[in-house]
Enzyme design. Structure first.
Site, PDB file in Angstrom:
ATOM      1  N   GLY A  31       0.873  -1.254  -0.080  1.00 29.58           N
ATOM      2  CA  GLY A  31      -0.133   0.241  -0.108  1.00 29.58           C
ATOM      3  C   GLY A  31       0.696   1.312  -0.125  1.00 29.58           C
ATOM      4  N   CYS A 240     -27.465  -9.130 -17.039  1.00 30.43           N
ATOM      5  CA  CYS A 240     -26.866  -8.747 -18.157  1.00 30.43           C
ATOM      6  C   CYS A 240     -27.669  -9.015 -19.186  1.00 30.43           C
ATOM      7  CB  CYS A 240     -25.515  -9.400 -18.302  1.00 30.43           C
ATOM      8  SG  CYS A 240     -24.867  -9.162 -19.954  1.00 30.43           S
ATOM      9  N   CYS A 243     -25.930 -11.865 -21.462  1.00 34.41           N
ATOM     10  CA  CYS A 243     -25.564 -13.117 -20.878  1.00 34.41           C
ATOM     11  C   CYS A 243     -26.339 -13.587 -19.586  1.00 34.41           C
ATOM     12  CB  CYS A 243     -24.144 -13.509 -20.607  1.00 34.41           C
ATOM     13  SG  CYS A 243     -23.679 -12.569 -19.007  1.00 34.41           S
ATOM     14  N   CYS A 265     -22.701  -6.722 -19.155  1.00 34.50           N
ATOM     15  CA  CYS A 265     -21.465  -6.955 -18.551  1.00 34.50           C
ATOM     16  C   CYS A 265     -20.270  -6.092 -18.843  1.00 34.50           C
ATOM     17  CB  CYS A 265     -20.823  -8.305 -18.649  1.00 34.50           C
ATOM     18  SG  CYS A 265     -21.970  -9.722 -17.910  1.00 34.50           S
TER      19      CYS A 265
END
Lengths: 298, 265
Positions: A31, A240, A243, A265
């Site tokens: 980080g 979606c 899909c 998506c």
């Protein structure tokens, strides 16, 4: 034919060593933003110069590269960078998440779970999470050094005071390994939980700002929040349209000027492989409908 | 039985021992010593360039003294030399046990974030993590400094000068500090707003038993707020004593000049 004029992966070996040292340091201090001598790349700032340098430094001849831009494999940025490395390093490229060993990404984490032998490289525009609250770089570095992160909560407080909930939807600040607060680059906060305890190594490169930071595999990544306003990933409440996935991050696409829109998506590879596996959405393309209606051509 | 609190109050909170500061050949502050006790309000008066603000910066650890030292009795009762504190400790002291009220509120406030967040920042910095409680405390403090709580979500840049100064005070007092430094807190405000602010400060100081070091060139502010006065000239403390004693019966010629230069009402 491939790239005799360039050193492997464009950058010279000394530069790659310098970047690798920065990467090693970044992995050692999860980080923490490590400064590095960012180079001019043959593309403008904002197009992923940081990510490209990190990728160039870690790429080997046997690697398989995937590049995504907002989840998509086929936008200008993704295709250019993929071609860039195909040309300068001659590495194999792919769009399938499972096949890739190095994935360079702009603002998304693939839906398919990553594995231990993969590295995710993020393109980062602004690495400093405190930037817009405290403009002085000397001061923000000191705040990181002393772990003074009260200011980060001021931002979340402002969100709740103004909108009634934490309205930050992307670049949602996280605390890495219970120490450094980090900007996860402008990924949607939907992706934040995927960073936590991820088996893959995650590297972040900011070219213009000359910073590299990292999340080593299996590192704790916690999204900041309040006790009474806990972190919640956001997703459009729809399947979606192509899909029918219920669990993926969706893009909203405006289809006409009468309010028509569809949700698909954002991860094209995920969506396509689901469609190939026989999943169909409400707006799936003609072949599926033809098949369903008995077909036009027989 | 020994009253522990009374015993604590018998010990000075802040002790300055012959501190000096020079900028090159200019001695801004020369050989200043004093002790400040809990709940005591000390005014430092003098004209521009007399070293008041430098002294305040030395006392609050923003500047390192060229000579001498400042010690502060921490909440655990141990007196520590400010110069020996690490940066983390000093900054922690700054946002918990100390307050600093600037003359220009823009220096002490975050002008772009709401009043509630301004007051809540110190709380969040010490680990408060409950939005409802932070907001409740912030609105409680806005009430105490007489700011309408309906304006809790407004940024201080939409506030008037007097409101900004009161907000700055609330922001500093929210962690219940024991010592507050004030640098000309009423400078730049008109007379009626000044009077209300002084009134507010006086009641808060009494209520919270604050120790205050206040720098001002306005003797009326010193008279209203402080228990003790230090008069500075040319970087030196030339006279010190109880407020009424110094202002009503000044000994030094310079103090006499200062007192007599107040316009009669």
């Amino acid at each position: 034919m491939n790239a005799p004029a360039y050193n492997f992966a464009y950058l010279d070996e000394q530069t790659k060593r310098m970047i690798r040292r920065a990467i090693l340091k970044a992995i050692a201090i999860p980080g923490y933003q490590v400064p590095f001598a960012s180079r001019e790349m043959p593309m403008p700032y904002g197009w992923g110069t940081g990510g490209v340098q990190v990728t160039a430094a870690i790429l080997g001849p046997a690697d398989v590269l995937k590049v995504i831009d907002q989840g998509s494999d086929d936008t200008t940025n993704a295709i250019s960078i993929r071609k860039f490395f195909a040309k300068t390093a001659g590495v194999a490229t792919t769009t399938a998440t499972e096949d890739a060993t190095v994935i360079q990404t702009r603002h998304r984490i693939p839906e398919t779970a990553l594995s231990e032998n993969q590295v995710l490289v993020y393109q980062v525009p602004i690495p400093e999470p405190l930037r817009f609250l405290e403009p002085r770089e000397t001061e923000t570095r000191r705040m990181h050094a002393l772990a003074e992160y009260g200011l980060m909560h001021v931002k979340l407080y402002e969100d709740i005071a103004r909108f009634g909930h934490i309205a930050t939807a992307y670049a949602y600040p996280v605390k890495v390994n219970a120490r450094y607060v980090m900007d996860p680059s402008p990924t949607p906060k939907f992706d934040n939980p995927k960073m936590d305890n991820c088996p893959a190594l995650q590297l972040f490169g900011a070219g213009r700002e000359k910073r590299i930071y990292a999340i080593p595999p299996y590192t704790q990544v916690v999204s900041l929040d309040f006790d009474d306003h806990p972190f919640e990933p956001y997703r459009f409440n729809a399947p979606c349209a192509l899909c029918a996935a219920e669990d993926s991050y969706l893009d909203e696409i405006v289809t006409d000027d009468k309010g028509g829109r569809m949700f698909v998506c954002s991860d094209t590879d995920y969506c396509e492989s689901r469609q190939a596996a026989g999943h169909h959405g409400s707006l799936s393309a003609a072949p599926y409908k033809e098949k369903a209606q008995g077909g036009i051509n027989g | 039985m020994v009253d522990q609190a009374a015993l604590e109050n018998d010990q000075p909170l802040l002790v300055a021992t012959s501190i000096s500061k020079s900028f090159g050949r200019i001695a801004a502050c020369r050989d200043v010593s004093f002790a400040l006790y809990p709940g005591e309000v000390l005014a430092i008066v003098g004209e521009s360039g007399s070293g008041k603000s430098t002294l305040l910066q030395l006392l609050s650890g923003q500047l390192a003294a060229s000579a001498g030292h400042v010690s502060y009795r921490m909440r655990d009762g141990v007196a520590r030399d400010l110069a020996s504190l690490g940066e983390a400790e000093r900054r922690f002291l700054y946002r918990t046990d100390w307050g600093f009220v600037h003359q220009d509120p823009a220096q002490g406030l975050r002008m772009a974030v709401s009043a509630g967040a301004n007051v809540g920042e110190r709380l969040m910095a010490v680990g408060w993590n409950h939005y409802g409680r932070i907001r409740e405390t912030a609105s409680d403090w806005l009430t105490r400094v007489e700011i309408d709580t309906a304006r809790i979500d407004d940024a201080p840049r939409t506030y008037s000068g007097g409101m900004r100064q009161r907000l700055q005070i609330a922001r500093n007092l929210v962690t219940e500090p024991r010592l507050v430094f004030m640098d000309e807190p009423t400078g730049g405000l008109d007379v009626s707003v000044q009077a209300r602010l002084l009134d507010l400060l006086r009641s808060l100081v009494a209520e919270l038993q604050l120790a205050v070091i206040i720098v001002t060139h306005d003797l009326a502010v010193a008279r209203l707020l402080s228990h003790r006065v230090m008069v500075m000239k040319g970087g030196r403390v030339i006279e010190t004593g109880l407020t009424d004693q110094v202002l009503d019966d000044p000994r030094e010629p310079y103090t006499q000049l200062l007192v007599s230069s107040i316009l009669p009402p």
